[in-house]
Design a protein around this motif. Structure first.
Motif, PDB file in Angstrom:
ATOM      1  N   PHE A 205     -32.806  54.828 -94.024  1.00 37.33           N
ATOM      2  CA  PHE A 205     -33.535  56.069 -93.742  1.00 37.33           C
ATOM      3  C   PHE A 205     -33.254  56.564 -92.324  1.00 37.33           C
ATOM      4  O   PHE A 205     -33.023  57.758 -92.098  1.00 37.33           O
ATOM      5  CB  PHE A 205     -35.036  55.831 -93.949  1.00 37.33           C
TER       6      PHE A 205
ATOM      7  N   HIS B 120     -29.931  58.163 -92.100  1.00 39.97           N
ATOM      8  CA  HIS B 120     -29.832  59.461 -92.785  1.00 39.97           C
ATOM      9  C   HIS B 120     -31.250  59.921 -93.121  1.00 39.97           C
ATOM     10  O   HIS B 120     -31.728  59.726 -94.235  1.00 39.97           O
ATOM     11  CB  HIS B 120     -28.995  59.274 -94.065  1.00 39.97           C
ATOM     12  N   PRO B 121     -31.947  60.567 -92.146  1.00 37.53           N
ATOM     13  CA  PRO B 121     -33.396  60.844 -92.323  1.00 37.53           C
ATOM     14  C   PRO B 121     -33.701  62.055 -93.210  1.00 37.53           C
ATOM     15  O   PRO B 121     -34.430  62.958 -92.821  1.00 37.53           O
ATOM     16  CB  PRO B 121     -33.879  61.059 -90.889  1.00 37.53           C
ATOM     17  N   PHE B 122     -33.112  62.084 -94.380  1.00 40.89           N
ATOM     18  CA  PHE B 122     -33.383  63.140 -95.346  1.00 40.89           C
ATOM     19  C   PHE B 122     -34.069  62.524 -96.562  1.00 40.89           C
ATOM     20  O   PHE B 122     -33.866  61.332 -96.835  1.00 40.89           O
ATOM     21  CB  PHE B 122     -32.084  63.810 -95.797  1.00 40.89           C
ATOM     22  N   VAL B 123     -34.848  63.341 -97.268  1.00 38.41           N
ATOM     23  CA  VAL B 123     -35.477  62.859 -98.505  1.00 38.41           C
ATOM     24  C   VAL B 123     -35.342  63.937 -99.574  1.00 38.41           C
ATOM     25  O   VAL B 123     -34.951  65.075 -99.266  1.00 38.41           O
ATOM     26  CB  VAL B 123     -36.990  62.546 -98.299  1.00 38.41           C
ATOM     27  N   ILE B 124     -35.664  63.589-100.803  1.00 35.86           N
ATOM     28  CA  ILE B 124     -35.783  64.597-101.853  1.00 35.86           C
ATOM     29  C   ILE B 124     -36.933  65.519-101.437  1.00 35.86           C
ATOM     30  O   ILE B 124     -37.968  65.023-100.966  1.00 35.86           O
ATOM     31  CB  ILE B 124     -36.063  63.924-103.219  1.00 35.86           C
ATOM     32  N   PRO B 125     -36.782  66.856-101.547  1.00 37.94           N
ATOM     33  CA  PRO B 125     -37.812  67.766-101.023  1.00 37.94           C
ATOM     34  C   PRO B 125     -39.236  67.377-101.454  1.00 37.94           C
ATOM     35  O   PRO B 125     -39.502  67.185-102.638  1.00 37.94           O
ATOM     36  CB  PRO B 125     -37.410  69.121-101.600  1.00 37.94           C
ATOM     37  N   GLY B 126     -40.099  67.238-100.452  1.00 35.29           N
ATOM     38  CA  GLY B 126     -41.504  66.938-100.714  1.00 35.29           C
ATOM     39  C   GLY B 126     -41.801  65.455-100.863  1.00 35.29           C
ATOM     40  O   GLY B 126     -42.955  65.070-101.050  1.00 35.29           O
ATOM     41  N   ALA B 127     -40.772  64.627-100.786  1.00 34.50           N
ATOM     42  CA  ALA B 127     -40.997  63.187-101.032  1.00 34.50           C
ATOM     43  C   ALA B 127     -41.745  62.542 -99.868  1.00 34.50           C
ATOM     44  O   ALA B 127     -41.630  62.949 -98.720  1.00 34.50           O
ATOM     45  CB  ALA B 127     -39.673  62.483-101.276  1.00 34.50           C
ATOM     46  N   LEU B 128     -42.462  61.498-100.231  1.00 31.64           N
ATOM     47  CA  LEU B 128     -43.184  60.696 -99.241  1.00 31.64           C
ATOM     48  C   LEU B 128     -42.320  59.479 -98.941  1.00 31.64           C
ATOM     49  O   LEU B 128     -41.947  58.758 -99.858  1.00 31.64           O
ATOM     50  CB  LEU B 128     -44.513  60.269 -99.870  1.00 31.64           C
TER      51      LEU B 128
END
Lengths: 296, 48
Positions: free
Chosen positions: A260, A263-271
């Motif tokens: 993480f 690459h500090p991206f997530v699926i939109p809205g993910a916790l």
């Protein structure tokens, strides 16, 4: 399953070698004894090298017998220990550089050839996160961590001198413990050889049967778990559609902190949270709401 | 993890097939997590 089969072969080979060594040590005229005593050092060196390279072949029985032979004066204790530590350092330094060069992919490859590929990567990372350098020191004594620790140390950016120092200390403790035990029981080697001569075949068969039961149980449990998870998986296209439709669901990113942060991206809205925090963090989410979990 | 959570919830708990790598490979959108929310324990808003 291939890894399990290799492991079974390795275990059986080690057991057979143990019995052969014990048997041979009791009868000096035996040609096998002459072979093993003449080639004991290279055999020990390459066996440990291969185990540290990731092959699931246990070195502990061999170290034990080598220790017993040092007690009888057939092998030198310091030479035995030095060769084992050298084999460990050569193999581990190679994995360390591969980990630094190729990243987490190397760690996943090492874990794939162990008996527990599903939790090996995460378990190794957690061990390093929680225990730091102590994990490197203790890794030789923990099955699964042993092979995965060097590439992870390379991935996590540990300095080479620090890694080699800890690894050498760990190897001395590990090899010293088993060869020391063998040395302590060197007088019992004759007795073991006597039993091996009489019951060698039965012991080998018993070892095969017990190992077979162990692997079969492990394999069945893993297949059940994977089957249970497989039937419940949500395809990515379905998740995308549910999100576009505005369906009420909570997406949870369970990737390891190392991945993480890289690459500090997530699926939109993910916790995003660590797996051991997930239950606590989801307490506020209504129990009837659908949850989708993902990791790397 | 999924099985353990499922025991405590009435709604469905499903792992994403292929995980993060599959999502990215499809070219689906991703969201940058702001720096202040990356600290351990920082609360992210759940998907509405």
């Amino acid at each position: 399953m291939a890894a399990s089969f290799t492991s079974a072969l390795g275990f059986a080979a080690a057991l057979h070698l143990l019995l052969a060594l014990a048997h041979a040590a009791a009868s000096p005229m035996n040609g096998l004894l002459q072979f093993l005593l003449r080639h004991g050092y290279p055999l020990l060196f390459f066996w440990v090298l291969l185990e540290q390279a990731g092959l699931p072949i246990p070195s502990a029985p061999l170290l034990f017998v080598a220790g017993a032979l040092t007690g009888r004066g057939s092998l030198h204790f310091s030479t035995t220990l030095g060769l084992v530590v050298a084999a460990v350092l050569i193999s581990d330094a190679t994995w360390f550089f591969l980990g630094r060069w190729r990243g987490a992919r190397v760690l996943r490859f090492v874990c794939r050839i162990s008996l527990e590929p599903d939790n090996c990567v995460r378990r190794t990372r957690e061990a390093v996160t929680r225990h730091g350098w102590m994990a490197v020191l203790a890794s030789k004594f923990v099955p699964g961590l042993n092979a995965a620790m060097p590439p992870l140390s390379g991935v996590s950016g540990m300095s080479l001198p620090q890694f080699l120092g800890l690894d050498a200390l760990s190897a001395i403790l590990w090899a010293g413990a088993f060869t020391g035990l063998g040395r302590l029981f060197s007088r019992q080697l004759d007795q073991l050889a006597f039993y091996a001569r009489g019951f060698g075949g039965v012991l080998l068969l018993l070892g095969f049967v017990l190992l077979g039961i162990y692997i079969a149980r492990k394999y069945r449990a893993r297949r059940r778990l994977l089957a249970a998870i497989d039937t419940q998986r949500i395809p990515i296209a379905e998740l995308r559609r549910l999100m576009e439709q505005g369906q009420p669901l909570t997406v949870v990113d369970l990737r390891h902190r190392h991945d993480f942060e890289h690459h500090p991206f997530v699926i939109p809205g993910a916790l995003h949270c660590e797996p051991d925090e997930a239950e606590e963090r989801l307490e506020g989410v209504p129990p009837e709401r659908e949850i989708v979990l993902y990791c790397t | 993890m999924a099985l353990r959570l499922k025991e405590k919830r009435t709604g469905r708990v499903r792992p994403l097939a292929g995980g993060w790598n599959a999502w990215r490979a499809e070219g689906y959108p991703v969201e940058l997590v702001p720096a202040h929310e990356r600290e351990p324990g920082a609360l992210r808003q759940a998907h509405a």
